[in-house]
Enzyme design. Structure first.
Site, PDB file in Angstrom:
ATOM      1  N   ASN A 107      -3.153  -5.719  12.765  1.00 21.98           N
ATOM      2  CA  ASN A 107      -4.463  -5.400  13.482  1.00 21.98           C
ATOM      3  C   ASN A 107      -5.117  -6.278  14.436  1.00 21.98           C
ATOM      4  OD1 ASN A 107      -4.012  -3.236  11.397  1.00 21.98           O
ATOM      5  ND2 ASN A 107      -4.402  -4.426   9.677  1.00 21.98           N
ATOM      6  N   ASN A 149      -2.533 -10.785   7.306  1.00 24.15           N
ATOM      7  CA  ASN A 149      -2.670  -9.338   7.922  1.00 24.15           C
ATOM      8  C   ASN A 149      -4.086  -8.338   8.151  1.00 24.15           C
ATOM      9  OD1 ASN A 149       0.359  -9.660   6.909  1.00 24.15           O
ATOM     10  ND2 ASN A 149       0.220  -7.691   5.617  1.00 24.15           N
ATOM     11  N   TYR A 178      -6.813  -8.285   7.452  1.00 26.42           N
ATOM     12  CA  TYR A 178      -7.719  -7.755   7.216  1.00 26.42           C
ATOM     13  C   TYR A 178      -9.413  -8.833   6.408  1.00 26.42           C
ATOM     14  CZ  TYR A 178      -4.719  -4.525   6.041  1.00 26.42           C
ATOM     15  OH  TYR A 178      -3.262  -3.335   6.734  1.00 26.42           O
ATOM     16  N   HIS A 230      -6.537 -10.680  -0.708  1.00 23.74           N
ATOM     17  CA  HIS A 230      -5.741 -10.376   0.406  1.00 23.74           C
ATOM     18  C   HIS A 230      -6.102 -10.920   1.897  1.00 23.74           C
ATOM     19  CE1 HIS A 230      -3.279  -8.618   3.296  1.00 23.74           C
ATOM     20  NE2 HIS A 230      -2.871  -7.234   2.759  1.00 23.74           N
ATOM     21  N   THR A 262       0.876  -1.216  -0.095  1.00 16.89           N
ATOM     22  CA  THR A 262      -0.139   0.229   0.059  1.00 16.89           C
ATOM     23  C   THR A 262       0.926   1.096  -0.270  1.00 16.89           C
ATOM     24  OG1 THR A 262      -1.895  -1.075   1.025  1.00 16.89           O
ATOM     25  CG2 THR A 262      -2.035   1.913   1.550  1.00 16.89           C
TER      26      THR A 262
HETATM   27  C1  FMN Z   1       4.886   0.353   3.061  1.00 16.82           C
HETATM   28  C2  FMN Z   1       3.992  -1.277   2.985  1.00 16.82           C
HETATM   29  C3  FMN Z   1       3.551  -1.478   2.647  1.00 16.82           C
HETATM   30  C4  FMN Z   1       2.273  -2.797   2.838  1.00 16.82           C
HETATM   31  N1  FMN Z   1       1.348  -2.722   2.741  1.00 16.82           N
HETATM   32  C5  FMN Z   1       1.269  -3.962   2.265  1.00 16.82           C
HETATM   33  C6  FMN Z   1      -0.555  -4.534   1.313  1.00 16.82           C
HETATM   34  O1  FMN Z   1      -1.087  -3.510   1.047  1.00 16.82           O
HETATM   35  N2  FMN Z   1      -0.745  -5.593   1.481  1.00 16.82           N
HETATM   36  C7  FMN Z   1      -0.595  -6.734   1.539  1.00 16.82           C
HETATM   37  O2  FMN Z   1      -0.491  -7.769   1.936  1.00 16.82           O
HETATM   38  N3  FMN Z   1       1.112  -6.532   2.353  1.00 16.82           N
HETATM   39  C8  FMN Z   1       1.316  -5.173   2.311  1.00 16.82           C
HETATM   40  N4  FMN Z   1       2.673  -5.331   3.061  1.00 16.82           N
HETATM   41  C9  FMN Z   1       3.821  -6.180   3.837  1.00 16.82           C
HETATM   42  C10 FMN Z   1       4.509  -6.610   2.309  1.00 16.82           C
HETATM   43  O3  FMN Z   1       4.195  -7.751   0.835  1.00 16.82           O
HETATM   44  C11 FMN Z   1       6.102  -8.099   2.974  1.00 16.82           C
HETATM   45  O4  FMN Z   1       5.204  -8.732   3.533  1.00 16.82           O
HETATM   46  C12 FMN Z   1       6.637  -6.875   4.258  1.00 16.82           C
HETATM   47  O5  FMN Z   1       7.169  -6.033   4.113  1.00 16.82           O
HETATM   48  C13 FMN Z   1       7.424  -8.231   4.520  1.00 16.82           C
HETATM   49  O6  FMN Z   1       8.217  -8.278   3.282  1.00 16.82           O
HETATM   50  P1  FMN Z   1      10.177  -6.855   4.073  1.00 16.82           P
HETATM   51  O7  FMN Z   1      10.492  -8.231   4.433  1.00 16.82           O
HETATM   52  O8  FMN Z   1      10.695  -8.174   2.155  1.00 16.82           O
HETATM   53  O9  FMN Z   1       9.202  -6.147   3.326  1.00 16.82           O
HETATM   54  C14 FMN Z   1       3.414  -3.937   3.165  1.00 16.82           C
HETATM   55  C15 FMN Z   1       4.406  -3.402   3.682  1.00 16.82           C
HETATM   56  C16 FMN Z   1       5.146  -2.423   3.170  1.00 16.82           C
HETATM   57  C17 FMN Z   1       6.915  -1.482   3.988  1.00 16.82           C
END
Ligand code: FMN
Length: 363
Positions: free
Chosen positions: A235, A178, A180, A175, A25
């Protein structure tokens, strides 16, 4: 040995490599009626060298919006705006799935049009606060969905999936992670229903299964995927016993022939369950692995040892538009700036340099 740079077939969609952009997001859908903008098209096109791009969470209906300036896929305006994004990605040879995210009880009526109220499986508020245009506010007690409303909500997912295909997406990821709406149905603390949509494990997985079936019936199972995060407390979710729930859920999804299963692994201790889910799912398995800090280059060994078919990268891909090339070269990597993750202008969105540009800047 299979490596991250080998191609893979995603239920008929050929992917150039096994590196995915994790859904993120960005709260920048400031086009008319919560539409993505030209910057959104640029942001995703910059990252088109991923085998698979998964978009930020996209609400399937107005009531599904959880955060400011998140995009939807429920109006003609939004479909037309997303078409520019998918065209830009496809022009660069990329593949892109839309993540359909209904936030359920996570959100606030201030973020919803008219007098809409956030909904959930049960009238149980999440602990904590949500970010609104006026600053943080406590989560409200959501309206518990009636059975009829559950069926309407499932229909909203299917309609949004149809819209995604009309907008040129290669498929949709539901989704289910997390905290939702789909996850709210899975967890015993957010779903205290006593009808057929709650109670037993079978009751709690029913919404996830029915949404997935409805979407697969609408656009084809080969274009339908789901993301799950067993045991994720994010959440306000409490799942004391994730194993039987997710084992039953994946067993119910397996015969559908989905494009992929995307698991967000919450902690290293979850690896056993991750491996079990991977084994019980015959389709493509995408893993957002539990790592110390953001997922880094080391995670690619999980493809080599067969733990996963694709690895999804969040923060590192946000900050490195040409992440596959950087992973192949062994770096260097731009550092993500959390202050520009959500909302704002193109800073921290489309201005992270690619390797060539970084080299010429002496970075
Ligand atoms: C800025 C940001 C926004 C995120 N928004 C979503 C989202 O919209 N949907 C989702 O499933 N996960 C979302 N996540 C989680 C990421 O998809 C991912 O699972 C999380 O960042 C851990 O992975 P990483 O260590 O590679 O960053 C978001 C993470 C970040 C950093």
């Amino acid at each position: 040995m299979t490596t991250a740079f080998d191609p893979i077939d995603l239920a008929g969609t050929p992917l150039a490599n096994r590196i995915a952009l994790a859904p993120m997001t960005r709260s920048r859908a400031t086009g008319p009626g919560n539409s993505p903008t030209a910057s959104t098209a640029e942001y995703y096109a910059q990252r088109a060298s991923a085998g698979l791009l998964i978009t930020e969470g996209v609400q399937p209906s107005p009531v599904g919006q959880g955060y400011p300036d998140t995009p939807g896929l429920h109006s003609d305006e939004q479909i037309a705006a997303w078409r520019k994004v998918t065209d830009a990605v496809h022009a660069k040879g990329g593949r892109i799935f839309a993540q359909l995210m209904h936030a359920g009880r996570i959100g606030h009526p201030d973020l919803l049009p008219g007098d809409l109220i956030n909904v959930g499986p049960s009238a149980v508020a999440a602990d904590g606060q949500v970010f609104t245009h006026e600053g943080p506010k406590p989560f409200i007690t959501p309206q518990a969905l009636s059975e009829d409303q559950i069926l309407v909500t499932i229909g909203d997912f299917a309609a949004a999936a149809r819209n995604a295909i009309e907008a040129g997406f290669d498929g949709v990821e539901l989704h289910g992670a997390n905290g939702y709406l789909i996850h709210q149905f899975l967890a015993p603390n957010s779903n205290v229903r006593t009808d057929g949509w709650g109670g037993s494990v079978e009751g709690r997985i029913r919404f996830a299964v029915e949404v997935t079936k409805a979407v697969a019936a609408e656009i084809g199972a080969d274009r339908t995927a789901i993301r799950l995060s067993p045991g994720n407390p994010y959440n306000g979710i409490v799942e004391p016993e994730p194993d039987p729930v997710y084992t039953a859920l994946v067993a119910a999804l397996e015969p559908l022939g989905l494009a992929y299963l995307h698991v967000l692994e919450v902690a290293p201790e979850s690896r056993e369950l991750t491996l079990r889910l991977r084994k019980s799912f015959s389709g493509v398995f995408v893993l957002n692995a539990a790592t110390e800090g953001p997922t880094g280059p080391d995670a690619l060994t999980l493809i080599e040892d067969g733990t996963a078919d694709l690895i999804s990268y969040g923060a590192l891909f946000l900050a490195n538009p040409d992440l596959p090339a950087r992973l192949r070269a062994g770096g260097p990597f731009n550092a993500p700036d959390p202050s520009t993750f959500f909302g704002g202008d193109d800073r921290g969105y489309t201005d992270y340099p690619a390797l060539d540009a970084a080299a010429s800047l002496g970075a």
